[in-house]
Enzyme design. Structure first.
Site, PDB file in Angstrom:
ATOM      1  CG  PHE A 126     -13.155   2.039   7.124  1.00 63.98           C
ATOM      2  CD1 PHE A 126     -12.720   1.384   5.977  1.00 63.98           C
ATOM      3  CD2 PHE A 126     -13.782   1.300   8.117  1.00 63.98           C
ATOM      4  CE1 PHE A 126     -12.900   0.011   5.813  1.00 63.98           C
ATOM      5  CE2 PHE A 126     -13.974  -0.087   7.957  1.00 63.98           C
ATOM      6  CZ  PHE A 126     -13.523  -0.713   6.805  1.00 63.98           C
ATOM      7  CD  GLU A 150      -9.052  -9.168  -3.376  1.00 61.38           C
ATOM      8  OE1 GLU A 150      -9.892  -8.752  -2.557  1.00 61.38           O
ATOM      9  OE2 GLU A 150      -7.933  -9.599  -3.043  1.00 61.38           O
ATOM     10  CE1 TYR A 159      -9.412  -2.945   0.346  1.00 62.38           C
ATOM     11  CE2 TYR A 159      -8.468  -1.051  -0.777  1.00 62.38           C
ATOM     12  CZ  TYR A 159      -8.319  -2.184   0.007  1.00 62.38           C
ATOM     13  OH  TYR A 159      -7.072  -2.534   0.464  1.00 62.38           O
ATOM     14  CG  HIS A 198      -5.708  -6.168   0.090  1.00 57.31           C
ATOM     15  ND1 HIS A 198      -6.860  -6.248   0.820  1.00 57.31           N
ATOM     16  CD2 HIS A 198      -5.873  -6.997  -0.972  1.00 57.31           C
ATOM     17  CE1 HIS A 198      -7.701  -7.090   0.211  1.00 57.31           C
ATOM     18  NE2 HIS A 198      -7.115  -7.542  -0.882  1.00 57.31           N
ATOM     19  CE  LYS A 246      -3.963  -2.131   2.318  1.00 57.94           C
ATOM     20  NZ  LYS A 246      -5.005  -1.946   3.357  1.00 57.94           N
ATOM     21  NE  ARG A 290      -7.017 -13.553   5.788  1.00 60.66           N
ATOM     22  CZ  ARG A 290      -7.471 -12.319   5.589  1.00 60.66           C
ATOM     23  NH1 ARG A 290      -7.169 -11.666   4.484  1.00 60.66           N
ATOM     24  NH2 ARG A 290      -8.226 -11.729   6.490  1.00 60.66           N
ATOM     25  CG  ASN A 342      -3.686  -2.216   6.797  1.00 56.69           C
ATOM     26  OD1 ASN A 342      -3.622  -1.809   5.645  1.00 56.69           O
ATOM     27  ND2 ASN A 342      -4.606  -3.073   7.187  1.00 56.69           N
ATOM     28  CB  THR A 391      -7.061  -5.624   9.851  1.00 56.29           C
ATOM     29  OG1 THR A 391      -7.495  -6.778   9.129  1.00 56.29           O
ATOM     30  CG2 THR A 391      -7.396  -4.366   9.056  1.00 56.29           C
ATOM     31  NE  ARG A 412      -2.336  -5.647   7.310  1.00 57.48           N
ATOM     32  CZ  ARG A 412      -3.353  -6.386   6.873  1.00 57.48           C
ATOM     33  NH1 ARG A 412      -3.767  -7.423   7.578  1.00 57.48           N
ATOM     34  NH2 ARG A 412      -3.952  -6.076   5.749  1.00 57.48           N
TER      35      ARG A 412
HETATM   36  P1  CMP Z   1      -7.455  -4.493   3.783  1.00 53.60           P
HETATM   37  O1  CMP Z   1      -6.993  -5.862   4.127  1.00 53.60           O
HETATM   38  O2  CMP Z   1      -6.862  -3.839   2.606  1.00 53.60           O
HETATM   39  O3  CMP Z   1      -9.050  -4.523   3.598  1.00 53.60           O
HETATM   40  C1  CMP Z   1      -9.871  -3.415   3.859  1.00 53.60           C
HETATM   41  C2  CMP Z   1      -9.134  -2.299   4.475  1.00 53.60           C
HETATM   42  O4  CMP Z   1      -9.921  -1.346   5.136  1.00 53.60           O
HETATM   43  C3  CMP Z   1      -8.231  -2.815   5.576  1.00 53.60           C
HETATM   44  O5  CMP Z   1      -7.178  -3.562   5.034  1.00 53.60           O
HETATM   45  C4  CMP Z   1      -7.840  -1.547   6.282  1.00 53.60           C
HETATM   46  O6  CMP Z   1      -6.750  -0.894   5.663  1.00 53.60           O
HETATM   47  C5  CMP Z   1      -9.084  -0.718   6.084  1.00 53.60           C
HETATM   48  N1  CMP Z   1      -9.775  -0.585   7.368  1.00 53.60           N
HETATM   49  C6  CMP Z   1     -10.331  -1.562   8.092  1.00 53.60           C
HETATM   50  N2  CMP Z   1     -10.856  -1.061   9.223  1.00 53.60           N
HETATM   51  C7  CMP Z   1     -10.618   0.268   9.210  1.00 53.60           C
HETATM   52  C8  CMP Z   1     -10.909   1.331  10.087  1.00 53.60           C
HETATM   53  N3  CMP Z   1     -11.563   1.120  11.240  1.00 53.60           N
HETATM   54  N4  CMP Z   1     -10.499   2.575   9.744  1.00 53.60           N
HETATM   55  C9  CMP Z   1      -9.850   2.774   8.581  1.00 53.60           C
HETATM   56  N5  CMP Z   1      -9.558   1.793   7.685  1.00 53.60           N
HETATM   57  C10 CMP Z   1      -9.927   0.565   8.012  1.00 53.60           C
END
Ligand code: CMP
Length: 140
Positions: A59, A128, A51, A117, A11, A87, A114, A93, A104
């Site tokens: 968010f 994807e 997404y 993905h 990212k 994972r 983070n 996450t 992470r």
């Molecule tokens: P990802 O695995 O890319 O899938 C969805 C993304 O949404 C997740 O990683 C985070 O980067 C983002 N995400 C999930 N929860 C939150 C949150 N509470 N606030 C902001 N971003 C979020």
């Protein structure tokens, strides 16, 4: 366990800090092979499409802005049980919950920024991968 492919994104928070190689080293050390990879910058609309399952989340807008803010590295990773293994290597996450040694835990800045993905299931991995790569770009 079967040889599998999963989709991965490095990212913008990670590409900005020049962490592509450090993150790929974690994947490779875990037995995941980078079989396709490209550095691109998404538009906000392209990030939104990717997404879209999160469209109702509070968010979502912030997530799409962030994913379009700077380049990403889109990847296909291959290995035995690649989806679960990826994972595991990524960690939770929210970096505050991520196990020691995971990507992470080491690199993520926040739950939103983070660093990586990864697909959560074979069906999502297929969708994807197809969103970012043509069959000709998957050389194994
Ligand atoms: P990802 O695995 O890319 O899938 C969805 C993304 O949404 C997740 O990683 C985070 O980067 C983002 N995400 C999930 N929860 C939150 C949150 N509470 N606030 C902001 N971003 C979020």
């Amino acid at each position: 366990m079967a040889l599998e492919r999963t989709f991965s994104i490095i990212k913008p928070d990670a590409t900005r800090r020049n962490l592509t190689g450090a993150i790929n080293a974690k994947f490779e050390a875990a037995g995941l092979r980078v079989v396709a990879q490209k550095r691109i910058q998404l538009s906000k609309a392209q990030a939104g499409e990717f997404y879209k399952v999160h469209a109702e989340r509070p968010f979502y807008d912030e997530l799409c802005e962030f994913m379009a803010s700077e380049p990403i590295v889109a990847q296909v990773l291959e290995g035995e049980g690649a989806i679960a293994k990826n994972r595991e290597v990524m960690g939770a996450t929210n970096p505050a919950d991520a196990a020691e040694g995971t990507i992470r835990a080491e690199f993520a800045e926040s739950v939103g920024e983070n660093s990586v993905h990864g697909s959560d299931a074979p069906e999502t991995a297929a969708v994807e991968i197809a969103y970012f790569f043509s069959g000709l770009e998957l050389v194994g």
